[in-house]
Design an enzyme around this catalytic site. Structure first.
Site, PDB file in Angstrom:
ATOM      1  N   ARG A 158       0.830  -1.215   0.000  1.00 53.09           N
ATOM      2  CA  ARG A 158       0.000   0.000   0.000  1.00 53.09           C
ATOM      3  C   ARG A 158       0.872   1.276   0.000  1.00 53.09           C
ATOM      4  NH1 ARG A 158      -2.988  -3.629  -0.630  1.00 53.09           N
ATOM      5  NH2 ARG A 158      -5.114  -3.883   0.125  1.00 53.09           N
ATOM      6  N   SER A 224     -10.576  -0.710   3.285  1.00 49.42           N
ATOM      7  CA  SER A 224      -9.840  -0.849   4.560  1.00 49.42           C
ATOM      8  C   SER A 224      -9.373   0.529   5.029  1.00 49.42           C
ATOM      9  CB  SER A 224      -8.607  -1.721   4.377  1.00 49.42           C
ATOM     10  OG  SER A 224      -8.960  -2.983   3.914  1.00 49.42           O
ATOM     11  N   GLU A 319      -4.878   3.984   5.977  1.00 48.39           N
ATOM     12  CA  GLU A 319      -4.671   3.730   4.549  1.00 48.39           C
ATOM     13  C   GLU A 319      -5.089   4.922   3.673  1.00 48.39           C
ATOM     14  OE1 GLU A 319      -6.568   1.274   1.464  1.00 48.39           O
ATOM     15  OE2 GLU A 319      -5.477  -0.352   2.430  1.00 48.39           O
TER      16      GLU A 319
HETATM   17  N1  EPU Z   1     -10.968 -10.500  10.345  1.00 42.12           N
HETATM   18  C1  EPU Z   1     -11.652 -10.611  11.537  1.00 42.12           C
HETATM   19  N2  EPU Z   1     -12.606  -9.662  11.832  1.00 42.12           N
HETATM   20  C2  EPU Z   1     -12.898  -8.646  10.995  1.00 42.12           C
HETATM   21  C3  EPU Z   1     -12.194  -8.520   9.788  1.00 42.12           C
HETATM   22  C4  EPU Z   1     -11.221  -9.478   9.485  1.00 42.12           C
HETATM   23  O1  EPU Z   1     -11.393 -11.512  12.322  1.00 42.12           O
HETATM   24  O2  EPU Z   1     -13.781  -7.845  11.325  1.00 42.12           O
HETATM   25  C5  EPU Z   1      -9.973 -11.522  10.013  1.00 42.12           C
HETATM   26  C6  EPU Z   1     -10.484 -12.421   8.889  1.00 42.12           C
HETATM   27  O3  EPU Z   1     -11.252 -13.472   9.371  1.00 42.12           O
HETATM   28  C7  EPU Z   1      -9.208 -12.891   8.217  1.00 42.12           C
HETATM   29  C8  EPU Z   1      -8.246 -11.749   8.464  1.00 42.12           C
HETATM   30  O4  EPU Z   1      -8.789 -10.938   9.502  1.00 42.12           O
HETATM   31  O5  EPU Z   1      -8.715 -14.037   8.816  1.00 42.12           O
HETATM   32  C9  EPU Z   1      -8.018 -10.914   7.207  1.00 42.12           C
HETATM   33  O6  EPU Z   1      -9.260 -10.406   6.728  1.00 42.12           O
HETATM   34  P1  EPU Z   1      -9.559 -10.225   5.167  1.00 42.12           P
HETATM   35  O7  EPU Z   1      -9.291 -11.508   4.435  1.00 42.12           O
HETATM   36  O8  EPU Z   1     -10.908  -9.640   5.016  1.00 42.12           O
HETATM   37  O9  EPU Z   1      -8.470  -9.233   4.660  1.00 42.12           O
HETATM   38  P2  EPU Z   1      -7.883  -7.878   5.271  1.00 42.12           P
HETATM   39  O10 EPU Z   1      -6.490  -8.174   5.676  1.00 42.12           O
HETATM   40  O11 EPU Z   1      -8.780  -7.274   6.272  1.00 42.12           O
HETATM   41  C10 EPU Z   1      -6.832  -7.077   3.034  1.00 42.12           C
HETATM   42  C11 EPU Z   1      -6.772  -5.797   2.289  1.00 42.12           C
HETATM   43  C12 EPU Z   1      -8.021  -5.638   1.452  1.00 42.12           C
HETATM   44  C13 EPU Z   1      -8.121  -6.800   0.475  1.00 42.12           C
HETATM   45  C14 EPU Z   1      -8.160  -8.110   1.278  1.00 42.12           C
HETATM   46  C15 EPU Z   1      -8.115  -9.333   0.409  1.00 42.12           C
HETATM   47  C16 EPU Z   1      -5.432  -4.296   3.654  1.00 42.12           C
HETATM   48  C17 EPU Z   1      -5.429  -3.153   4.581  1.00 42.12           C
HETATM   49  N3  EPU Z   1      -6.633  -4.686   3.213  1.00 42.12           N
HETATM   50  O12 EPU Z   1      -7.891  -6.962   3.959  1.00 42.12           O
HETATM   51  O13 EPU Z   1      -7.897  -4.432   0.715  1.00 42.12           O
HETATM   52  O14 EPU Z   1      -9.280  -6.703  -0.321  1.00 42.12           O
HETATM   53  O15 EPU Z   1      -7.000  -8.169   2.134  1.00 42.12           O
HETATM   54  O16 EPU Z   1      -6.838  -9.527  -0.115  1.00 42.12           O
HETATM   55  O17 EPU Z   1      -4.375  -4.829   3.312  1.00 42.12           O
HETATM   56  C18 EPU Z   1      -8.329  -2.086   0.799  1.00 42.12           C
HETATM   57  O18 EPU Z   1      -7.109  -1.931   0.767  1.00 42.12           O
HETATM   58  O19 EPU Z   1      -9.126  -1.127   0.852  1.00 42.12           O
HETATM   59  C19 EPU Z   1      -8.874  -3.447   0.809  1.00 42.12           C
HETATM   60  C20 EPU Z   1     -10.167  -3.695   0.941  1.00 42.12           C
END
Ligand code: EPU
Length: 323
Positions: A158, A224, A319
């Site tokens: 990012r 995010s 972000e």
């Molecule tokens: N999780 C929770 N509770 C929540 C949210 C997430 O326990 O309320 C856990 C999920 O169960 C999972 C882990 O956290 O095990 C990661 O969650 P998720 O797969 O939704 O991905 P993320 O790390 O929250 C990142 C990116 C997203 C991207 C997804 C998929 C960042 C900051 N965000 O989200 O990007 O779509 O991975 O690759 O790196 C963005 O940048 O705006 C964005 C949406």
């Protein structure tokens, strides 16, 4: 006054006294002359999906209208140059229809092509930097158009050098893509999948996103709100407050934690404060539930950051950017 309330994903009430569209270097030179004459700075905007607008812009606000596509082939690669104004998800459909492959994991991301390299958009195991051949920018200091190669873009998670280069205005992005569909399926959400057609993979990615993330049309949001914190393995091991959280091991002895999980475990999912909510299916997404200002967002941001420091000893990094 030019109303920009509908130009930003959170629908923050916002206006600019001066607003111009541009497509070419020639248009920018005219705008730049005017800005220098009036001793004003320029603020470029895209579709406001990762930026937080002020109530009033003191700068001259500009927005690209370059919707051009240029296409050529080189061996097994396709070189595609895409105008900054093209909507990212339209590029995904364009590529799929023309049988140009590589970007499937990034289906469904809101925003424009011009904004994609700035924060190096990424999802489901792919960052856009992997397929960028050049970023064509107008340099307002040198008053020339430059094609910046990826090795000079300082791409990271990012992150890119464009975030600190206010003299560079993105005109177009060049991608080096593939003629063959070779899906990238390493991400945990895609582990048990296989796709013979790009369209099927794109549909699946959009489905996964829609199940977790609020539709910006119904619930204004910026995706995010915080980056996932990355720290050294040593720091992770010595911080007992992080015990029980999911850990993702990265190269160079680094570990990534999930900011969403941290907020969720603090029971903040579904929380509402000052018309801002934390999405009930994903705590990392702030949604606007009514009239909201940049100050309200900052208030909630600070509150959440302090709470996470207190409970996990981790400093979250925002972000989106305040303009
Ligand atoms: N999780 C929770 N509770 C929540 C949210 C997430 O326990 O309320 C856990 C999920 O169960 C999972 C882990 O956290 O095990 C990661 O969650 P998720 O797969 O939704 O991905 P993320 O790390 O929250 C990142 C990116 C997203 C991207 C997804 C998929 C960042 C900051 N965000 O989200 O990007 O779509 O991975 O690759 O790196 C963005 O940048 O705006 C964005 C949406």
């Amino acid at each position: 006054m030019h109303d920009l309330t509908k130009n930003n994903a959170l629908n923050l009430k916002s206006e600019a006294s001066e607003f111009f569209h541009f497509e070419t270097e020639h248009d920018l030179i005219k705008i730049l002359d005017r800005a220098e004459n009036d001793q004003k700075q320029l603020q470029i905007i895209g579709s406001g999906t990762n930026t937080i607008f002020p109530r009033h812009f003191a700068k001259i606000v500009i927005k690209s209208t370059n919707n051009n596509f240029k296409y050529s082939e080189e061996g097994n690669s396709v070189l595609l140059e895409v105008g900054a104004a093209v909507e990212w998800d339209d590029l995904i459909d364009f590529c799929c229809n023309k049988r140009i492959f590589g970007l499937e994991n990034l289906a469904g991301i809101p925003g424009t092509v011009g904004a994609a390299p700035i924060q190096n958009i990424g999802a489901y195991g792919l960052e856009v930097s992997r397929f960028i051949d050049f970023v064509e920018c107008f340099d307002t200091e040198l008053r020339i158009t430059r094609k910046i190669k990826p090795e000079n873009c300082e791409f990271g998670y990012r992150k890119s050098m464009f975030q600190n280069a206010s003299n560079l205005i993105v005109l177009a992005v060049g991608f080096r893509l593939k003629k063959d569909f070779e899906p990238i399926l390493e991400h945990e959400s895609l582990q048990d999948t296989s796709f013979s057609k790009a369209q099927d993979m794109i549909d699946e990615i959009r489905k996964i996103r829609n199940a977790k993330l609020p539709n910006p049309k119904d619930f204004p949001n910026l995706g995010s709100f915080f980056k996932n914190p990355i720290i050294s393995s040593e720091d992770a091991d010595s911080n007992l407050k992080l015990e029980g959280l999911k850990k993702y091991h990265l190269p160079e002895n680094k570990v990534k934690f999930s900011a969403g999980e941290m907020l969720d475990k603090l029971s903040l999912k579904g929380m509402k404060i000052r018309n801002i909510g934390l999405w009930h299916q994903h705590a990392l997404v702030l949604t606007s539930n009514g009239i909201v200002s940049a100050q309200d967002i900052k208030h909630v941001e600070d509150l959440l950051k302090n709470y996470v420091i207190e409970h996990y000893g981790i400093q979250l990094e925002r972000e989106p950017t305040y303009l």
